[in-house]
Enzyme design. Sequence first.
Site, PDB file in Angstrom:
ATOM      1  N   GLY A  13      35.345 -84.212 -23.238  1.00 29.44           N
ATOM      2  CA  GLY A  13      34.648 -85.324 -22.571  1.00 29.44           C
ATOM      3  C   GLY A  13      33.656 -85.982 -23.516  1.00 29.44           C
ATOM      4  N   ASP A  58      43.866 -83.663 -23.293  1.00 24.41           N
ATOM      5  CA  ASP A  58      43.928 -83.646 -21.840  1.00 24.41           C
ATOM      6  C   ASP A  58      43.652 -82.204 -21.408  1.00 24.41           C
ATOM      7  OD1 ASP A  58      44.608 -83.523 -19.193  1.00 24.41           O
ATOM      8  OD2 ASP A  58      46.580 -84.470 -19.411  1.00 24.41           O
ATOM      9  N   TYR A 148      34.142 -83.832  -5.468  1.00 23.46           N
ATOM     10  CA  TYR A 148      33.414 -83.549  -6.709  1.00 23.46           C
ATOM     11  C   TYR A 148      32.498 -82.341  -6.515  1.00 23.46           C
ATOM     12  CZ  TYR A 148      30.035 -84.440 -10.505  1.00 23.46           C
ATOM     13  OH  TYR A 148      29.213 -84.334 -11.585  1.00 23.46           O
TER      14      TYR A 148
HETATM   15  N1  SER Z   1      26.070 -88.373 -11.589  1.00 28.80           N
HETATM   16  C1  SER Z   1      27.023 -87.652 -10.779  1.00 28.80           C
HETATM   17  C2  SER Z   1      27.660 -88.553  -9.798  1.00 28.80           C
HETATM   18  O1  SER Z   1      27.019 -89.475  -9.385  1.00 28.80           O
HETATM   19  C3  SER Z   1      26.337 -86.529 -10.060  1.00 28.80           C
HETATM   20  O2  SER Z   1      26.485 -85.361 -10.794  1.00 28.80           O
HETATM   21  O3  SER Z   1      28.754 -88.338  -9.410  1.00 28.80           O
END
Ligand code: SER
Length: 325
Positions: A13, A58, A148
């Site tokens: 990344g 990747d 996430y």
């Molecule tokens: N900056 C991230 C987001 O907004 C939070 O870890 O997804």
Amino acid sequence: MSTKTMKRILVTGATGQIGSELTMELRKRYGSYNVIAAGHRRKPSEKLFSSGPFEYLDVTKKGNVGKVVEKYDVDTIYHLAAVLSAIGEQNPQLAWAVNIDGLYNVLEVAREHNVVRVFWPSSIAVFGPETSRVDTPQDAVLIPRTMYGVTKVAGELLCNYYFIRFGLDVRSVRYPGIISSETPPVGGTTDYAVKIFYEALEKKRYSCFVREDTVLPMMYMPDCTKAAIDLMDADSSRIKCRTSYNVTGISFSAGELAAEIKKHIPGFECEYKPDFRQKIADSWPMSIDDSVAREEWSWKSTYDLAAMTKDMIEKLAKRFAEGNL
Ligand code: SER
């Protein structure tokens, strides 16, 4: 235990918001050719590409991760490749694949190749509406509502498992929203706190996608890279937490940020048009208690809202004037 001593660092990344600056900082400290930058979707900047080794990688392909680790005899990995919260809600399957399969692959390759140390960022997104939103403690309830956040909770548990089961020295912090001037973030909920600076300088106007009274914890990039490097440099005996440490910088509302920017750019106007990201922001803490990190490995942030805003505007204004934004 590995006998590797020299630092050969892989940053996944590396073309992202944090990676682009952390890689350059690590190159400064450990020598450009000892820090391998790996990116996937974004094109690397000229600075990143020409200052040391670069690989397209990747992380969802374990074999490819293994090849890069072998090729450079890597002993330390900063695994930053991830899909952030807003894109993760639009494409939860992609978020799972990159964030979880990617982390699993990195941990497995690290185990197989005797990598000495791994850094992996978690996030304030591990928290959810059940958690108290003010001064959220280290050991708060973790029931996130975003994919996430789910991947970050699962990832924390996976890191902890690899430490206990395999003795892999994995270290992690829960980053708040990160503000920086080099590479803009893509697809996060806290992106407004970066975008507002670019638009303030370019257009003197910004349409913010969260409400004016939305308060979230944030951190300026120099503190962000410092947190990663300080944690990775700390003596193992000091690292008691192997899931992830709360760390924080500054908490402020979108309105307070706009007002601070206005001090430097008097004609600046900000309007507020909340979209789907408001719900995500409302499920996250407003401020974080990072006293455990402070006690255990002497973590300390340095920038407040005024100092961060001033520095952001100076840096971006310079790039703007050079036609380099
Ligand atoms: N900056 C991230 C987001 O907004 C939070 O870890 O997804």
